[in-house]
Design a protein around this motif. Structure first.
Motif, PDB file in Angstrom:
ATOM      1  N   LYS A   1      23.139  -6.438 -11.255  1.00 24.99           N
ATOM      2  CA  LYS A   1      23.685  -6.294 -12.660  1.00 24.99           C
ATOM      3  C   LYS A   1      25.042  -6.950 -12.713  1.00 24.99           C
ATOM      4  N   ALA A   2      25.715  -7.227 -11.853  1.00 19.08           N
ATOM      5  CA  ALA A   2      26.948  -7.978 -11.604  1.00 19.08           C
ATOM      6  C   ALA A   2      26.800  -9.321 -11.726  1.00 19.08           C
ATOM      7  N   ILE A   3      25.993  -9.781 -11.003  1.00 19.92           N
ATOM      8  CA  ILE A   3      25.551 -11.322 -10.843  1.00 19.92           C
ATOM      9  C   ILE A   3      24.962 -11.718 -12.229  1.00 19.92           C
ATOM     10  N   THR A   4      23.801 -10.950 -12.699  1.00 17.34           N
ATOM     11  CA  THR A   4      23.304 -11.289 -13.996  1.00 17.34           C
ATOM     12  C   THR A   4      24.138 -11.183 -15.177  1.00 17.34           C
ATOM     13  N   GLU A   5      25.429 -10.201 -15.309  1.00 15.22           N
ATOM     14  CA  GLU A   5      26.371 -10.302 -16.289  1.00 15.22           C
ATOM     15  C   GLU A   5      27.036 -11.646 -16.348  1.00 15.22           C
ATOM     16  N   LYS A   6      27.489 -11.849 -15.052  1.00 12.92           N
ATOM     17  CA  LYS A   6      28.426 -12.795 -14.802  1.00 12.92           C
ATOM     18  C   LYS A   6      27.985 -14.212 -15.021  1.00 12.92           C
ATOM     19  N   ASN A   7      26.577 -14.349 -15.029  1.00 12.50           N
ATOM     20  CA  ASN A   7      25.799 -15.589 -15.360  1.00 12.50           C
ATOM     21  C   ASN A   7      24.773 -15.622 -16.220  1.00 12.50           C
ATOM     22  N   LYS A   8      25.227 -14.811 -17.324  1.00 13.96           N
ATOM     23  CA  LYS A   8      24.166 -14.355 -18.515  1.00 13.96           C
ATOM     24  C   LYS A   8      23.966 -15.697 -18.948  1.00 13.96           C
ATOM     25  N   ALA A   9      25.044 -16.362 -19.494  1.00 11.25           N
ATOM     26  CA  ALA A   9      24.525 -17.734 -20.312  1.00 11.25           C
ATOM     27  C   ALA A   9      23.801 -18.533 -19.630  1.00 11.25           C
ATOM     28  N   LEU A  10      23.985 -18.841 -18.125  1.00 12.49           N
ATOM     29  CA  LEU A  10      23.049 -19.598 -17.553  1.00 12.49           C
ATOM     30  C   LEU A  10      21.745 -19.070 -17.537  1.00 12.49           C
ATOM     31  N   ILE A  11      21.501 -17.963 -17.302  1.00 14.07           N
ATOM     32  CA  ILE A  11      20.016 -17.295 -17.087  1.00 14.07           C
ATOM     33  C   ILE A  11      19.562 -17.404 -18.539  1.00 14.07           C
ATOM     34  N   GLU A  12      19.993 -17.076 -19.838  1.00 17.99           N
ATOM     35  CA  GLU A  12      19.468 -17.287 -21.038  1.00 17.99           C
ATOM     36  C   GLU A  12      19.119 -18.778 -21.177  1.00 17.99           C
ATOM     37  N   GLY A  13      19.926 -19.652 -20.639  1.00 16.53           N
ATOM     38  CA  GLY A  13      19.638 -21.167 -20.625  1.00 16.53           C
ATOM     39  C   GLY A  13      18.192 -21.485 -20.113  1.00 16.53           C
ATOM     40  N   LEU A  14      17.987 -20.772 -19.034  1.00 19.93           N
ATOM     41  CA  LEU A  14      16.759 -21.096 -18.349  1.00 19.93           C
ATOM     42  C   LEU A  14      15.459 -20.715 -19.107  1.00 19.93           C
ATOM     43  N   TYR A  15      15.502 -19.572 -20.115  1.00 22.86           N
ATOM     44  CA  TYR A  15      14.465 -19.347 -20.979  1.00 22.86           C
ATOM     45  C   TYR A  15      14.452 -19.886 -22.518  1.00 22.86           C
ATOM     46  N   LYS A  16      15.246 -20.769 -22.676  1.00 19.85           N
ATOM     47  CA  LYS A  16      15.265 -21.400 -23.959  1.00 19.85           C
ATOM     48  C   LYS A  16      14.482 -22.693 -23.985  1.00 19.85           C
TER      49      LYS A  16
ATOM     50  N   ASP B   1      11.212  -9.386 -18.246  1.00 23.87           N
ATOM     51  CA  ASP B   1      10.765  -9.187 -19.461  1.00 23.87           C
ATOM     52  C   ASP B   1      10.740 -10.666 -20.061  1.00 23.87           C
ATOM     53  N   GLN B   2      10.637 -11.609 -19.089  1.00 26.32           N
ATOM     54  CA  GLN B   2      10.465 -13.026 -19.437  1.00 26.32           C
ATOM     55  C   GLN B   2       8.990 -13.758 -19.102  1.00 26.32           C
ATOM     56  N   LYS B   3       8.734 -14.666 -19.587  1.00 23.84           N
ATOM     57  CA  LYS B   3       7.306 -15.426 -19.352  1.00 23.84           C
ATOM     58  C   LYS B   3       7.340 -15.612 -17.829  1.00 23.84           C
ATOM     59  N   PHE B   4       8.125 -15.855 -17.109  1.00 26.50           N
ATOM     60  CA  PHE B   4       8.075 -16.504 -15.724  1.00 26.50           C
ATOM     61  C   PHE B   4       9.431 -16.083 -14.961  1.00 26.50           C
ATOM     62  N   PRO B   5       9.195 -16.001 -13.680  1.00 27.19           N
ATOM     63  CA  PRO B   5      10.426 -15.752 -12.854  1.00 27.19           C
ATOM     64  C   PRO B   5      11.357 -17.077 -12.471  1.00 27.19           C
ATOM     65  N   SER B   6      12.723 -17.201 -12.646  1.00 31.32           N
ATOM     66  CA  SER B   6      13.723 -18.073 -12.158  1.00 31.32           C
ATOM     67  C   SER B   6      14.524 -17.562 -11.260  1.00 31.32           C
ATOM     68  N   ALA B   7      15.343 -18.544 -10.647  1.00 34.36           N
ATOM     69  CA  ALA B   7      16.132 -18.246  -9.770  1.00 34.36           C
ATOM     70  C   ALA B   7      17.647 -18.723  -9.760  1.00 34.36           C
ATOM     71  N   LEU B   8      18.393 -18.136  -9.551  1.00 29.27           N
ATOM     72  CA  LEU B   8      19.807 -18.391  -9.315  1.00 29.27           C
ATOM     73  C   LEU B   8      20.103 -19.051  -7.842  1.00 29.27           C
ATOM     74  N   VAL B   9      20.385 -19.904  -7.526  1.00 25.50           N
ATOM     75  CA  VAL B   9      20.455 -20.463  -6.034  1.00 25.50           C
ATOM     76  C   VAL B   9      22.072 -20.840  -5.801  1.00 25.50           C
ATOM     77  N   VAL B  10      22.538 -20.306  -4.592  1.00 24.08           N
ATOM     78  CA  VAL B  10      23.612 -20.834  -3.981  1.00 24.08           C
ATOM     79  C   VAL B  10      23.294 -21.496  -2.705  1.00 24.08           C
ATOM     80  N   PRO B  11      23.706 -22.999  -2.862  1.00 26.95           N
ATOM     81  CA  PRO B  11      23.378 -23.878  -1.718  1.00 26.95           C
ATOM     82  C   PRO B  11      24.176 -23.666  -0.615  1.00 26.95           C
TER      83      PRO B  11
END
Length: 156
Positions: free
Chosen positions: A141-156, A56-66
């Protein structure tokens, strides 16, 4: 009907490549199968884990673990001071490196499937942290919940 995504091999055999239910839709109405993109990103030795977000966002983003072992080797070769993992993922040169890697792999995908923004995470996902299943699949779901603030920051 099974909920699987597959491809015909040699016109005779069906090879299962993904699960249909993992797909999500962007705000533009395009469907994205994140596992295909994640698998491509993880081909790079500098990327240990990746999870594509963007329902439901304009574009895909990614959480990356180096892959910190490989990243520290890269840092040594490129004059980036050694630091704890949590500081490395915030280093400007390191972030630029990973943005460049994602950009390189984006060429394999249609424009609407391309990852536009990333965030680097300092800790691997594990079964013990309840972010992976025992068969090493990400618990979205677990990863999204734990990183909710970071994900929201990608779309601000």
């Amino acid at each position: 009907h099974t909920g699987d995504i597959g491809e015909l091999v040699n016109g005779r055999f069906l090879k299962i490549t993904d699960r249909k239910k993992e797909m999500f839709k962007t705000s533009g109405g395009k469907y994205i199968a994140p596992q295909v993109i994640e698998s491509k990103l993880k081909e790079d030795p500098l990327i240990e884990q990746a999870m594509v977000v963007g329902a439901d966002q304009k574009f895909p983003s990614a959480l990356v673990v180096p892959s910190f072992v490989d990243l520290k080797g890269w840092c040594k070769r490129h004059g980036v001071a050694d630091a704890p993992d949590a500081e490395l993922v915030k280093n400007v040169k390191v972030v630029e490196l990973y943005e460049g890697l994602v950009k390189k792999y984006n060429n394999s995908f249609a424009q609407w499937e391309q990852v536009k923004k990333i965030v680097l995470l300092p800790e691997q996902w594990t079964v013990e942290s309840a972010e992976m299943t025992p068969t090493m699949k990400v618990k979205r779901k677990a990863i999204t919940e734990k990183n909710k603030a970071l994900i929201e920051g990608l779309y601000k």
